[in-house]
Design a protein around this motif. Structure first.
Motif: not given
Ligand code: FAD
Length: 377
Positions: A39-46, A152-156, A158-165, A328-333
């Motif tokens: 199966a395929f999974v979108f990166g952001y689904s992780k 380099p790493f995937k989706c530059p 994404a780690p910022s999103e992880a911190a905010l989420l 880019i997910e900033f949180g807070g919807g």
């Protein structure tokens, strides 16, 4: 006899290429799309899985649902690639193509960061995100580090999103006041081609009391002392480490002799490798664009056009433009967007779109449209 196109890897690049060829040529082309996964999974689904917003089962798009004229999906692990003869060996047999497209993505090199496997967690694979979904509810006090172990790493973003989420997640659980969050990044800013996007993210970190350490790479973890050691000799104690492992080309691509430095060299405009009839697209290729699905997809479209032109003896297509938009997910919807252009000008540029609820819907539409195009539902 119809042209045989062998596509290695059914990720963003491989799926788009197979879809574009099938759409334009139908049974005139014989596409074999090989992937070791089901199966395929979108990166952001992780990120969604990690923060318990969804389950791994809910975000899996099964390859068996793909039914496209001219396309055969093979589930097999590629064990050897012979680029001179456009032939591959798999654990399920040998395959050969008139054209060969390598779209095998980037692998994670856990061993490059001693201590990461024992003392940390990664959130860049579905399995890693799933483990974190179980672990995060037990984190109630102390310091969490979101740490990047190599670029380099995937989706530059994404780690910022992880911190905010993570901030948002801890607030929802009522424990944010007992926790600290530090974000360690080996880049000078969160999204270097777009100073505006970077400024918005840095401001968001400051507003949420997230400590941001740019220009710093996590070199090792000391699991016994629970300390992340940085490349500049500094370090930080942690109670929870959320890591982005160093990336590298898959071993099978390296063993084929296709890699010069870390990834497969290509002509960035045509995605052709040094082997006749062999292309590389997406994270596995050294194009000079970020490792993100939108870029893999854009590159796949250019290769599709070139193959369609060859098969139909039509006009040669345009060149790859290195453009793409990342949400880019900033949180807070709220979701922001950056539109980047890597190849048009003398240096990369980026345009920022402020986080909004409208962009949440746009991101959903981004996923839904790919799902419909690639999987037909
Ligand atoms: C947390 C996170 C968030 C992200 N968010 C975004 C985002 O919002 N937008 C965006 O555009 N990108 C995002 N990305 C990045 C995106 O997922 C990747 O850049 C993209 O998937 C790359 O596409 P690709 O086709 O090059 O490789 P992949 O999609 O990685 O596909 C490679 C395929 O090759 C297969 N494969 C590998 N080795 C073998 C082998 N030996 N035999 C058989 N099959 C093999 C794999 O199973 C895989 O299916 C994110 C990534 C992560 C980790």
């Amino acid at each position: 006899m119809s042209t045989r196109v062998l596509i290695l890897g059914a990720g963003f690049g491989g799926l788009e290429l197979a879809s574009a060829l099938s759409e334009a040529l139908g049974e005139e082309v014989e596409v074999t799309l090989i992937d070791k996964g089901e199966a395929f999974v979108f990166g952001y689904s992780k990120l969604d899985v990690m923060f318990g917003r969804t389950s791994p089962e809910a975000v899996r798009l099964a390859y068996r649902d793909i039914a496209k004229p001219g396309v055969r999906i093979v589930r097999a692990t590629i064990t050897a690639i012979d680029p001179e003869n456009r032939r591959v060996s798999t654990d399920g047999g040998e395959y050969e193509g008139d054209a060969l497209v390598v779209a095998l993505g980037a692998d994670y090199d856990m061993d490059a960061t001693p201590g990461l496997a024992e003392g940390g967690n990664e959130f860049y694979s579905v399995a890693g995100a799933q483990r974190l979904a179980e672990l995060l509810p037990t984190f109630t006090r102390g310091r969490a580090i979101v740490g990047v172990c190599g670029a380099p790493f995937k989706c530059p973003p994404a780690p910022s999103e992880a911190a905010l989420l993570l901030h948002e997640y801890l607030i929802a659980r009522g424990v944010r006041a007992d926790c600290e969050i530090s974000f360690v990044l080996p880049l000078s800013s969160p999204v270097p081609p777009s100073p505006e996007t970077s400024a918005a993210l840095v401001q968001a970190f400051a507003e949420r009391d997230i400590e941001f350490l740019p220009n710093t790479r996590v070199a090792t973890l000391d699991p016994a002392r629970k300390v992340a050691v940085f490349d500049d000799g500094g370090g930080l104690a942690y109670d929870l480490f959320l890591g982005v492992p160093k990336h590298r080309a898959p071993d099978v691509v390296v063993a084929a002799g296709m890699v010069d430095d870390v990834y497969v060299p290509v002509n960035p405009r045509t995605l052709q490798t040094r082997y006749a009839g062999v292309y590389a697209v997406g994270d596995v290729a050294a194009v000079g664009v970020p490792k993100a699905g939108v870029f893999a997809e854009g590159a796949a479209r250019v290769v599709a056009q070139a193959l369609i032109a060859q098969i139909e003896r039509g006009e040669q297509p345009g060149e790859y433009d290195g453009r793409g938009s990342c949400y880019i997910e900033f949180g807070g919807g709220r979701v922001g967007r950056v539109d980047v252009d890597f190849l048009s000008g003398p240096k990369p540029t980026g345009t920022f779109h402020e986080p909004s609820e409208a962009l949440v819907a746009q991101k959903q539409q981004f996923g839904a449209s790919r799902r419909a195009r690639w999987f037909g539902d």
